[in-house]
Scaffold this motif. Structure first.
Motif, PDB file in Angstrom:
ATOM      1  N   PRO A 119       0.815  -1.223   0.000  1.00  0.00           N
ATOM      2  CA  PRO A 119       0.000   0.000   0.000  1.00  0.00           C
ATOM      3  C   PRO A 119       0.851   1.277   0.000  1.00  0.00           C
ATOM      4  O   PRO A 119       2.016   1.250   0.410  1.00  0.00           O
ATOM      5  N   SER A 120       0.252   2.360  -0.438  1.00  0.00           N
ATOM      6  CA  SER A 120       0.955   3.655  -0.454  1.00  0.00           C
ATOM      7  C   SER A 120      -0.043   4.785  -0.639  1.00  0.00           C
ATOM      8  O   SER A 120      -1.027   4.638  -1.359  1.00  0.00           O
ATOM      9  N   ARG A 127       7.408  -0.233  -5.798  1.00  0.00           N
ATOM     10  CA  ARG A 127       7.439  -0.513  -4.356  1.00  0.00           C
ATOM     11  C   ARG A 127       7.329  -2.029  -4.228  1.00  0.00           C
ATOM     12  O   ARG A 127       6.316  -2.607  -4.633  1.00  0.00           O
ATOM     13  N   LEU A 155       5.673   9.121   7.715  1.00  0.00           N
ATOM     14  CA  LEU A 155       4.241   8.834   7.626  1.00  0.00           C
ATOM     15  C   LEU A 155       4.009   7.573   6.783  1.00  0.00           C
ATOM     16  O   LEU A 155       4.819   7.295   5.917  1.00  0.00           O
TER      17      LEU A 155
END
Ligand code: CP
Ligand code: NVA
Length: 302
Positions: free
Chosen positions: A39-40, A91, A259
């Protein structure tokens, strides 16, 4: 792939290109493949918008769609994309996938690491830009001598950050308990940086913050470690960046976090939402960092 494998002059050029005016001819009409095995929010947003601003278009591929290593090997995914894209940003769960894709695609396609298990280089570029904006009016070459303390789990983010900062002569102290500390060696090794800043490792969070101009933390439970959540929360609790820990840093110290934050775990609401927190400038600079990286790739192609 990593900050470590870029020379100091290449990094300097990336920082420069991240901050200088750009036009939308750089990637005009060109596609950039964006693969996300995990996820991103920030990385996907910053890479898509940077590609668009440089005149290109981004195509997003989720893991469910392409099945990297399940539907098809990383090599065959790379060979396929290289027929249509000159740049692929990814990623991935395992850093080894990059190396295999790089071998399979050779100089046909440039690969950009958007986070792996060992490195998060585009985050490190953004962090350097954020720190320079605060301390040296944006001039990364003047950061030498600054003291940065990282506390908590020494993650992929820690490794890339440490390498980037040490190269600039910034001193980095990592405060982490046994089993969570930086380990020398591998693909992104801060221990291998010589001639720059000093790297210190400690298991004391308060010791780590002594003299700190910047305090940085990241998740206690990185993606892929969810099964260890309870143990990690217990082991890392003394490393929470809260108001009482911040008293050990310099009075004007600022706070960074890549974050997503887990409020109440690695960082308290009070600190994250305080004036000391530069987290939203970090997010802003994720876009600058991607502009710098993509522009640098196009320069290198010439
Ligand atoms: N910092 C960062 O990489 O955020 P995302 O995981 O949301 O992309
Ligand atoms: N260390 C974190 C960073 C998230 C941006 C992770 O790998 O999940």
């Amino acid at each position: 792939m990593t900050v470590e494998e870029r020379s100091s002059s290449e990094l300097a050029r990336i920082y420069e290109l991240a901050r200088s005016p750009f036009d939308d001819e750089t990637l005009k009409g060109q596609g950039v493949a964006l693969i996300f095995e995990r996820p991103s929010l920030r990385t996907r947003a910053s890479s898509s918008s940077a590609v668009h601003e440089l005149g290109g278009y981004a195509t997003f591929f989720s893991d469910e769609e392409i099945g990297l290593e399940s539907r098809e090997s990383a090599e065959d995914v790379g060979r396929t994309l290289a027929q249509m894209y000159a740049i692929c940003a990814m990623r991935v769960r395992s850093h080894a996938v990059f190396n295999r894709m790089r071998i399979a695609t050779g100089d046909q396609m440039s690969l950009v690491n958007l986070l792996s298990d060992v490195a998060h280089p585009t985050q490190a570029v953004a962090d350097v830009l954020t720190i320079a904006e605060r301390f040296t009016d944006g001039d990364v070459a003047k950061l030498a001598g600054l003291e940065v303390a990282y506390v908590g789990d020494a993650t992929n983010v820690t490794r890339s950050l440490a390498v980037a900062l040490l190269r600039l002569g910034v001193n980095v102290t990592v405060g982490a308990p046994e089993g969570y500390q930086l380990i020398a060696g591998g693909d992104e090794d801060p221990g291998a940086v010589t001639g720059g800043g000093t790297l210190r490792l400690t298991d004391s969070p308060t010791q780590a913050l002594r003299e700190a101009d910047v305090v940085y933390t990241d998740a206690w439970v990185s993606m892929g470690f969810e099964g260890q959540t309870a143990r990690r929360r217990e082991d890392l609790a003394p490393f929470r960046v809260d108001e009482s820990l911040m008293k050990f840093a310099k009075r004007d110290a600022v706070v960074l976090h890549c974050l997503p934050a887990h409020r109440g775990d690695e960082i308290s609401n009070e600190v994250l939402d305080s004036e000391k927190s530069l987290v939203w400038r970090q997010v802003f600079h994720r876009r600058s960092a991607m502009l710098g990286v993509l522009r640098w790739i196009k320069e290198e192609e010439k």
